[in-house]
Design a protein around this motif. Structure first.
Motif, PDB file in Angstrom:
ATOM      1  N   MET A 143      22.514  14.455 -46.931  1.00  0.00           N
ATOM      2  CA  MET A 143      22.902  15.885 -46.341  1.00  0.00           C
ATOM      3  C   MET A 143      21.625  16.506 -45.714  1.00  0.00           C
ATOM      4  SD  MET A 143      24.098  19.132 -48.528  1.00  0.00           S
ATOM      5  CE  MET A 143      22.598  20.339 -48.685  1.00  0.00           C
ATOM      6  N   LEU A 144      21.983  16.558 -44.434  1.00  0.00           N
ATOM      7  CA  LEU A 144      20.978  17.489 -43.524  1.00  0.00           C
ATOM      8  C   LEU A 144      20.587  18.979 -44.212  1.00  0.00           C
ATOM      9  CD1 LEU A 144      23.243  17.181 -40.229  1.00  0.00           C
ATOM     10  CD2 LEU A 144      21.176  15.816 -40.981  1.00  0.00           C
ATOM     11  N   ARG A 145      19.286  19.342 -43.698  1.00  0.00           N
ATOM     12  CA  ARG A 145      18.848  20.215 -44.409  1.00  0.00           C
ATOM     13  C   ARG A 145      19.511  21.581 -44.067  1.00  0.00           C
ATOM     14  NH1 ARG A 145      14.542  22.297 -41.418  1.00  0.00           N
ATOM     15  NH2 ARG A 145      14.568  24.536 -41.823  1.00  0.00           N
ATOM     16  N   PRO A 146      20.152  22.490 -44.986  1.00  0.00           N
ATOM     17  CA  PRO A 146      20.716  23.784 -44.533  1.00  0.00           C
ATOM     18  C   PRO A 146      20.082  24.453 -43.820  1.00  0.00           C
ATOM     19  CG  PRO A 146      20.680  23.155 -47.056  1.00  0.00           C
ATOM     20  CD  PRO A 146      19.789  22.306 -46.339  1.00  0.00           C
ATOM     21  N   LEU A 147      20.849  25.374 -42.943  1.00  0.00           N
ATOM     22  CA  LEU A 147      20.294  26.326 -42.144  1.00  0.00           C
ATOM     23  C   LEU A 147      20.290  27.560 -42.630  1.00  0.00           C
ATOM     24  CD1 LEU A 147      22.192  25.100 -38.715  1.00  0.00           C
ATOM     25  CD2 LEU A 147      19.801  24.756 -39.312  1.00  0.00           C
ATOM     26  N   SER A 148      19.181  28.460 -42.270  1.00  0.00           N
ATOM     27  CA  SER A 148      19.270  29.875 -42.722  1.00  0.00           C
ATOM     28  C   SER A 148      20.163  30.759 -42.105  1.00  0.00           C
ATOM     29  CB  SER A 148      17.859  30.457 -42.712  1.00  0.00           C
ATOM     30  OG  SER A 148      17.390  30.393 -41.362  1.00  0.00           O
ATOM     31  N   ARG A 149      20.547  30.393 -40.981  1.00  0.00           N
ATOM     32  CA  ARG A 149      21.541  30.897 -40.057  1.00  0.00           C
ATOM     33  C   ARG A 149      22.159  30.208 -39.214  1.00  0.00           C
ATOM     34  NH1 ARG A 149      20.533  36.624 -36.961  1.00  0.00           N
ATOM     35  NH2 ARG A 149      21.640  35.989 -35.120  1.00  0.00           N
ATOM     36  N   THR A 186      27.196  28.242 -33.497  1.00  0.00           N
ATOM     37  CA  THR A 186      25.949  27.553 -33.241  1.00  0.00           C
ATOM     38  C   THR A 186      25.166  27.437 -34.395  1.00  0.00           C
ATOM     39  OG1 THR A 186      25.972  28.602 -30.988  1.00  0.00           O
ATOM     40  CG2 THR A 186      23.935  27.893 -31.839  1.00  0.00           C
ATOM     41  N   LEU A 187      24.818  26.150 -34.578  1.00  0.00           N
ATOM     42  CA  LEU A 187      24.269  25.461 -35.895  1.00  0.00           C
ATOM     43  C   LEU A 187      22.713  24.913 -35.292  1.00  0.00           C
ATOM     44  CD1 LEU A 187      27.338  24.409 -35.932  1.00  0.00           C
ATOM     45  CD2 LEU A 187      26.501  24.580 -38.340  1.00  0.00           C
ATOM     46  N   GLY A 188      21.945  25.930 -35.258  1.00  0.00           N
ATOM     47  CA  GLY A 188      20.599  25.194 -34.599  1.00  0.00           C
ATOM     48  C   GLY A 188      20.726  24.807 -33.237  1.00  0.00           C
ATOM     49  N   PRO A 189      20.390  23.757 -32.915  1.00  0.00           N
ATOM     50  CA  PRO A 189      20.576  23.239 -31.380  1.00  0.00           C
ATOM     51  C   PRO A 189      22.029  22.910 -31.076  1.00  0.00           C
ATOM     52  CG  PRO A 189      19.383  21.347 -32.579  1.00  0.00           C
ATOM     53  CD  PRO A 189      19.622  22.698 -33.510  1.00  0.00           C
ATOM     54  N   VAL A 190      22.758  22.776 -32.175  1.00  0.00           N
ATOM     55  CA  VAL A 190      24.006  22.191 -31.639  1.00  0.00           C
ATOM     56  C   VAL A 190      25.123  23.578 -31.673  1.00  0.00           C
ATOM     57  CG1 VAL A 190      25.994  20.865 -32.729  1.00  0.00           C
ATOM     58  CG2 VAL A 190      23.619  20.222 -33.044  1.00  0.00           C
ATOM     59  N   THR A 191      25.823  23.516 -30.649  1.00  0.00           N
ATOM     60  CA  THR A 191      26.872  24.458 -30.573  1.00  0.00           C
ATOM     61  C   THR A 191      28.480  23.645 -30.455  1.00  0.00           C
ATOM     62  OG1 THR A 191      25.424  26.293 -29.215  1.00  0.00           O
ATOM     63  CG2 THR A 191      27.748  26.108 -28.950  1.00  0.00           C
ATOM     64  N   LEU A 192      29.199  24.371 -31.140  1.00  0.00           N
ATOM     65  CA  LEU A 192      30.535  23.471 -31.254  1.00  0.00           C
ATOM     66  C   LEU A 192      31.716  24.545 -30.916  1.00  0.00           C
ATOM     67  CD1 LEU A 192      30.002  21.994 -34.700  1.00  0.00           C
ATOM     68  CD2 LEU A 192      29.874  20.532 -32.468  1.00  0.00           C
ATOM     69  N   ARG A 193      32.856  24.175 -30.566  1.00  0.00           N
ATOM     70  CA  ARG A 193      34.222  24.956 -30.349  1.00  0.00           C
ATOM     71  C   ARG A 193      34.462  25.480 -31.839  1.00  0.00           C
ATOM     72  NH1 ARG A 193      38.484  22.138 -28.658  1.00  0.00           N
ATOM     73  NH2 ARG A 193      37.780  20.556 -29.685  1.00  0.00           N
ATOM     74  N   CYS A 194      35.129  26.533 -31.847  1.00  0.00           N
ATOM     75  CA  CYS A 194      35.647  26.890 -33.057  1.00  0.00           C
ATOM     76  C   CYS A 194      36.966  27.828 -32.779  1.00  0.00           C
ATOM     77  CB  CYS A 194      34.611  27.520 -33.948  1.00  0.00           C
ATOM     78  SG  CYS A 194      33.953  29.231 -33.680  1.00  0.00           S
ATOM     79  N   ARG A 195      37.577  28.528 -33.455  1.00  0.00           N
ATOM     80  CA  ARG A 195      38.699  29.429 -33.419  1.00  0.00           C
ATOM     81  C   ARG A 195      38.387  30.531 -34.450  1.00  0.00           C
ATOM     82  NH1 ARG A 195      38.578  26.901 -29.597  1.00  0.00           N
ATOM     83  NH2 ARG A 195      40.536  25.755 -28.720  1.00  0.00           N
TER      84      ARG A 195
END
Length: 176
Positions: free
Chosen positions: A1-7, A24-33
């Motif tokens: 498991m990757l380290r959980p993010l605080s925000r 947005t999860l740290g440096p990664v941004t994904l599409r969502c609905r």
């Protein structure tokens, strides 16, 4: 498991349809609905909006008959055939998990459309519960065709395991 993010943050895409979002999860941004009515400061039951709020994942569920459990820091349990979610303001179990059959209107957690194959309960309107301020704000799977949610955050199936791996009960999910 990757380290959980605080925000992590969820925002509507400016200039687009109200239900198109970016998570947005740290440096990664994904599409969502998000909700069909976008994000609102005045959330009400049935308005189709996602609440402008900072939330946390309380617990999660998954469909054992359809997939393995996601790897995450959030407590999980399999969805059971009798699981429902009460959505009737005024009912003593409003915005709570209930056991079916249940007299008041409720959502079936074992959805046929697969949106709840992985679902997290977010802490919207839990303590204190305010009648009519919205129930069942979840993080769950997005529709394959990309349509809106009823107020939840929808993550596409090919990205849900990545998102889940970055969450813990301490992660703040900032909508808006």
């Amino acid at each position: 498991m990757l380290r959980p993010l605080s925000r992590i943050t969820v925002r509507a895409v400016p200039g687009g349809p109200r239900h198109i979002g970016r998570i947005t999860l740290g440096p990664v941004t994904l599409r969502c609905r998000i909700g069909r009515s976008g994000i609102t400061h005045r959330k009400k039951e049935g308005d189709g909006a996602s609440p402008h709020a900072t939330l946390r994942a309380v617990r999660g569920f998954w469909r054992r008959d359809r997939r393995l459990p996601p790897v995450t820091g959030v407590p999980l349990r399999p969805i059971r055939p009798g699981d429902g979610w009460c959505e009737v303001p005024g009912d003593r179990n409003y915005n709570r998990l209930v056991t079916k059959p249940y007299a008041a209107s409720h959502e079936d957690m074992m959805r046929k459309d697969g949106l709840y194959d992985v679902v997290l309960e977010l802490d919207w309107n839990r303590r204190p519960r305010r009648q009519g301020k919205g129930s069942a704000i979840f993080l769950h799977l997005a529709r394959d065709e990309g349509g809106p949610t009823a107020g939840c955050v929808g993550i596409f199936r090919n990205r849900i395991d990545f998102v889940m791996s970055r969450l813990s009960p301490r992660t703040r999910i900032v909508l808006g």
